[in-house]
Design a protein around this motif. Structure first.
Motif, PDB file in Angstrom:
ATOM      1  N   ASP A  26      44.669  45.696  42.136  1.00 59.68           N
ATOM      2  CA  ASP A  26      45.080  44.381  41.667  1.00 59.68           C
ATOM      3  C   ASP A  26      46.477  44.077  42.203  1.00 59.68           C
ATOM      4  N   ASP A  27      46.613  42.946  42.877  1.00 60.86           N
ATOM      5  CA  ASP A  27      47.919  42.470  43.323  1.00 60.86           C
ATOM      6  C   ASP A  27      47.885  40.939  43.263  1.00 60.86           C
ATOM      7  N   PRO A  28      48.927  40.237  43.672  1.00 62.99           N
ATOM      8  CA  PRO A  28      48.908  38.773  43.574  1.00 62.99           C
ATOM      9  C   PRO A  28      47.852  38.077  44.436  1.00 62.99           C
ATOM     10  N   VAL A  29      47.317  38.751  45.450  1.00 61.85           N
ATOM     11  CA  VAL A  29      46.359  38.127  46.361  1.00 61.85           C
ATOM     12  C   VAL A  29      44.916  38.413  45.964  1.00 61.85           C
ATOM     13  N   ARG A  31      42.004  41.014  43.530  1.00 61.12           N
ATOM     14  CA  ARG A  31      41.674  42.002  42.496  1.00 61.12           C
ATOM     15  C   ARG A  31      40.311  42.555  42.885  1.00 61.12           C
ATOM     16  N   ASN A  50      37.639  32.932  40.281  1.00 66.75           N
ATOM     17  CA  ASN A  50      38.118  33.046  41.655  1.00 66.75           C
ATOM     18  C   ASN A  50      36.926  33.147  42.605  1.00 66.75           C
ATOM     19  N   LYS A 109      42.220  35.919  44.378  1.00 66.96           N
ATOM     20  CA  LYS A 109      43.045  35.290  43.349  1.00 66.96           C
ATOM     21  C   LYS A 109      43.888  34.144  43.871  1.00 66.96           C
ATOM     22  N   ASP A 110      44.318  34.236  45.120  1.00 66.37           N
ATOM     23  CA  ASP A 110      45.156  33.188  45.687  1.00 66.37           C
ATOM     24  C   ASP A 110      44.359  31.913  45.978  1.00 66.37           C
ATOM     25  N   ASN A 114      45.575  31.712  40.929  1.00 66.86           N
ATOM     26  CA  ASN A 114      46.971  31.516  41.329  1.00 66.86           C
ATOM     27  C   ASN A 114      47.244  30.134  41.920  1.00 66.86           C
TER      28      ASN A 114
END
Length: 176
Positions: A26-29, A31, A50, A109-110, A114
């Motif tokens: 899991d990171d900002p970009v 999961r 997403n 996620k981006d 996000n």
């Protein structure tokens, strides 16, 4: 998201589960989840916020049922296969085959949680290939997911050495 309550067409309250069973990365970009089902087992009602890519590790026959009562979708996945999916309505997945089913589900996620409103991209903006024991020089961001271990990572691009079998998911939309 897990714990959200939705109402079925018949008025029944349905408590949603996560889109996967185990978070592997899991990171900002992105999961990355694991989903695994024995024959006859169902992953309960869930909702994808997403767009996502399904990477098949152990394939089987499956049935996706939609909470809104739409016709079910039947799927047949095989080891090394992949499919891109935009945000989708509430559904559940049942392994209707005779073999164990397991995948890696890569949430983008981006393109969803996000941003204010989920963005859909062209299937050409995300490509997947499988490699074995490879030295690669990747252009731009890629998700690397091992087929036989839980090793998953986001690679920014450039050289990498991979031992064993791997999914290499190119995120072309990030390189624009």
């Amino acid at each position: 998201m897990r714990g959200d309550i939705v109402i079925s067409p018949s008025g029944e309250e349905i408590v949603l589960v996560d889109v996967g069973q185990l978070v592997l990365y899991d990171d900002p970009v992105v999961r990355v989840w694991e989903v695994s089902l024995e024959p006859g087992e169902t992953h309960p009602w869930h909702l994808h916020h997403n767009p996502y890519v399904v990477l098949s590790i152990d394939g089987s026959e499956g049935r996706m049922d939609w909470l809104d009562g739409s016709e079910p979708r039947f799927i047949s996945e095989h080891r090394g296969g992949s499919v891109y999916r935009p945000v989708s309505p509430v559904h559940r997945l049942t392994n209707i085959g005779t073999s164990f089913y397991r995948n890696r589900l890569v949430e983008l996620k981006d393109l969803g949680e996000n941003v204010g409103e989920p963005l859909d991209i062209s299937p050409d903006d995300v490509s997947v290939r499988t490699v074995a024991d490879a030295a690669l020089d990747l252009e731009g961001p890629h998700v690397l997911a091992a087929l036989d271990t839980e090793d998953v990572r986001l690679h920014p691009g450039g050289p990498c050495q991979l031992a064993g079998e791997w999914f290499v998911v190119e995120l072309r939309y990030l390189a624009r």
